[in-house]
Scaffold this motif. Structure first.
Motif: not given
Length: 125
Positions: A44-71
């Motif tokens: 249920g944790c929400i990471v709010p819509l944001h952006q940053h100049h850092n390139e990011q790679i996300t690798y899931i070890l346990e669980g699952a995340l739902r992403f919205w890209i762009g908006s």
């Protein structure tokens, strides 16, 4: 001749865990040009819509995340165990933990806002 490079070994369980919110905590390892993070998100944790100049790679070890890209209106992308999502610099994104999740985030360059705790978008209730 003295070697200016220092090699450091880390053990995740021995490292302090920063409690960012009641649903999100993290451990950080920072080099000169990249950052590696263990991010712990409760279901249920929400990471709010944001952006940053850092390139990011996300690798899931346990669980699952739902992403919205762009908006927040974008078609969501679910990233589960063993899957990796690459987010280029300055791309807007939002995430929701659909299970208790442990993800590994790699950033280049390191996230200065995480280091100096100015990442207010994460800390809002």
């Amino acid at each position: 001749m003295e070697n200016p490079q220092t090699v450091t070994k880390y053990t995740w369980d021995d490292m302090p865990k920063e409690q960012v919110t009641d649903q999100l905590s993290r451990r950080l390892i920072t080099g000169d040009k990249m950052m590696l993070a263990h991010v712990y998100l409760k279901k249920g944790c929400i990471v709010p819509l944001h952006q940053h100049h850092n390139e990011q790679i996300t690798y899931i070890l346990e669980g699952a995340l739902r992403f919205w890209i762009g908006s927040e209106d974008a078609e969501p992308i679910v990233v589960g165990v063993g899957e990796v999502l690459h987010i280029p610099s300055n791309v807007w994104h939002k995430a929701e933990a659909i299970e208790d999740t442990l993800d590994v985030d790699i950033f280049s360059p390191p996230r200065q806002d995480w280091l100096d705790k100015s990442d207010d978008y994460l800390r809002l209730k």
